[in-house]
Design an enzyme around this catalytic site. Sequence first.
Site, mmCIF file in Angstrom:
data_model
loop_
_atom_site.group_PDB
_atom_site.id
_atom_site.type_symbol
_atom_site.label_atom_id
_atom_site.label_comp_id
_atom_site.label_asym_id
_atom_site.label_seq_id
_atom_site.Cartn_x
_atom_site.Cartn_y
_atom_site.Cartn_z
ATOM 1 N N GLU A 24 -18.738 19.994 55.417
ATOM 2 C CA GLU A 24 -19.362 21.225 55.656
ATOM 3 C C GLU A 24 -20.572 21.087 54.500
ATOM 4 O O GLU A 24 -20.522 20.389 53.564
ATOM 5 C CB GLU A 24 -18.657 22.372 55.434
ATOM 6 C CG GLU A 24 -17.808 22.461 54.218
ATOM 7 C CD GLU A 24 -17.579 23.911 53.613
ATOM 8 O OE1 GLU A 24 -18.503 24.835 53.664
ATOM 9 O OE2 GLU A 24 -16.361 24.057 53.319
ATOM 10 N N LYS A 85 -26.651 30.852 54.491
ATOM 11 C CA LYS A 85 -25.177 30.486 54.511
ATOM 12 C C LYS A 85 -24.804 30.861 55.992
ATOM 13 O O LYS A 85 -24.898 32.115 56.357
ATOM 14 C CB LYS A 85 -24.335 31.239 53.637
ATOM 15 C CG LYS A 85 -22.603 31.271 53.727
ATOM 16 C CD LYS A 85 -21.923 32.011 52.873
ATOM 17 C CE LYS A 85 -20.458 32.279 53.366
ATOM 18 N NZ LYS A 85 -19.833 33.214 52.441
ATOM 19 N N LYS A 158 -8.478 29.488 50.191
ATOM 20 C CA LYS A 158 -8.812 30.018 48.965
ATOM 21 C C LYS A 158 -7.816 30.929 48.353
ATOM 22 O O LYS A 158 -7.537 31.996 48.791
ATOM 23 C CB LYS A 158 -10.095 30.159 48.770
ATOM 24 C CG LYS A 158 -11.142 29.078 48.262
ATOM 25 C CD LYS A 158 -12.637 29.489 48.488
ATOM 26 C CE LYS A 158 -12.966 29.266 50.040
ATOM 27 N NZ LYS A 158 -14.152 29.849 50.354
HETATM 28 N N1 PSU Z 1 -14.481 26.311 49.905
HETATM 29 C C1 PSU Z 1 -14.943 26.160 48.732
HETATM 30 N N2 PSU Z 1 -16.235 26.609 48.238
HETATM 31 C C2 PSU Z 1 -17.039 27.327 49.121
HETATM 32 C C3 PSU Z 1 -16.395 27.366 50.585
HETATM 33 C C4 PSU Z 1 -15.083 26.819 50.832
HETATM 34 O O1 PSU Z 1 -14.431 25.512 47.745
HETATM 35 O O2 PSU Z 1 -17.940 27.874 48.968
HETATM 36 C C5 PSU Z 1 -17.143 28.240 51.802
HETATM 37 C C6 PSU Z 1 -16.740 27.504 53.075
HETATM 38 O O3 PSU Z 1 -17.943 27.137 53.740
HETATM 39 C C7 PSU Z 1 -16.028 28.776 53.891
HETATM 40 C C8 PSU Z 1 -16.671 29.950 53.301
HETATM 41 O O4 PSU Z 1 -16.166 28.534 55.258
HETATM 42 O O5 PSU Z 1 -16.786 29.503 52.010
HETATM 43 C C9 PSU Z 1 -16.225 31.255 53.476
HETATM 44 O O6 PSU Z 1 -17.065 32.164 53.461
HETATM 45 P P1 PSU Z 1 -16.791 33.688 54.218
HETATM 46 O O7 PSU Z 1 -15.370 34.312 53.592
HETATM 47 O O8 PSU Z 1 -18.134 34.621 53.849
HETATM 48 O O9 PSU Z 1 -16.551 33.413 55.773
#
Ligand code: PSU
Length: 302
Positions: A24, A85, A158
């Site tokens: 990604e 994003k 996370k």
């Molecule tokens: N893992 C990381 N850093 C990030 C992300 C994941 O260590 O920035 C990103 C990924 O792209 C994931 C996104 O899909 O954060 C999730 O964002 P949201 O909760 O807004 O969907």
Amino acid sequence: MTLFTLSPAVRDALQAGKPVVALESTIITHGMPWPQNLEMARKVENTIRENGAEPATIAVIDGELCVGLTDAQLETLAQAKKVAKLSRADLAVCMSQGRTGATTVAATMIAAQLAGIAVFATGGIGGVHMGAENSFDISADLAELSQTSVTVVAAGAKAILDLPKTLEVLETYGVPVIAYGQDQLPAFWSREAGLRAPLRMDSAAEIAKAHKMRSDLGLPGGQLIANPIPTEAEIARATMLPIIERANADAAAHGISGKDTTPYLLQRIFELTEGRSLEANIALVLNNARLACEISVNLANL
Ligand code: PSU
Ligand code: MN
């Protein structure tokens, strides 16, 4: 009309039936600061090549959905400010308007499936945020895992998220959450979340077999492989918990919401750990890239 553009190296690998691992780009633009983000992206790509697969970093550049980036494109993206994003909701809009954006786990899965790439390595997926019972903030990554047939290797969800709720949603969506080599769910910077993972596998071959079985059964959706961070790189859960709590409290105090939440929390935790969280983050991404390679090599041999 072609919907996406393969880099020459990715095109050759796919045509030859060689293993390819998707990556990604939001982790580059929103997940890590410059210049460590570019160093990480290059290291991950090289690790994948050294382990017998071709890396395919995915992003939208001037409206073009690129599967596989040149080093110059990688550098431009890593330095760019205010890049969009892109999750599932944003992908088509960004492309139709000819703009540039970084793909999240959800959008990267969509592109990988279009291109015929079955395995994807990242750091951590999005999930159910703390306080979701009020905010309804649940990442589109979870719904994507339920409908797009890509095996995603991450270090667990996370740890800034509500992990028990994230597991519940994944179960509702029918997503297999498979801890690699241990019973516990890993928690990104720490090896253990204090929660048992629903499933466990101990080899890349087993994971590849399960991926194939799922597709043979005609079940849409992917698998989430939760790969614990290497012991020497981990930050103990007890150390991380108060820091995560503080970061979440700061986010609430500053009125951070929606798409900004994940990048804000990662940046705040970087500050609160004086950079240690970033070192751990890079180590776990590299570790995930290695396992993703092994899985894709096994899949290519099936
Ligand atoms: N893992 C990381 N850093 C990030 C992300 C994941 O260590 O920035 C990103 C990924 O792209 C994931 C996104 O899909 O954060 C999730 O964002 P949201 O909760 O807004 O969907
Ligand atoms: Mn969200």
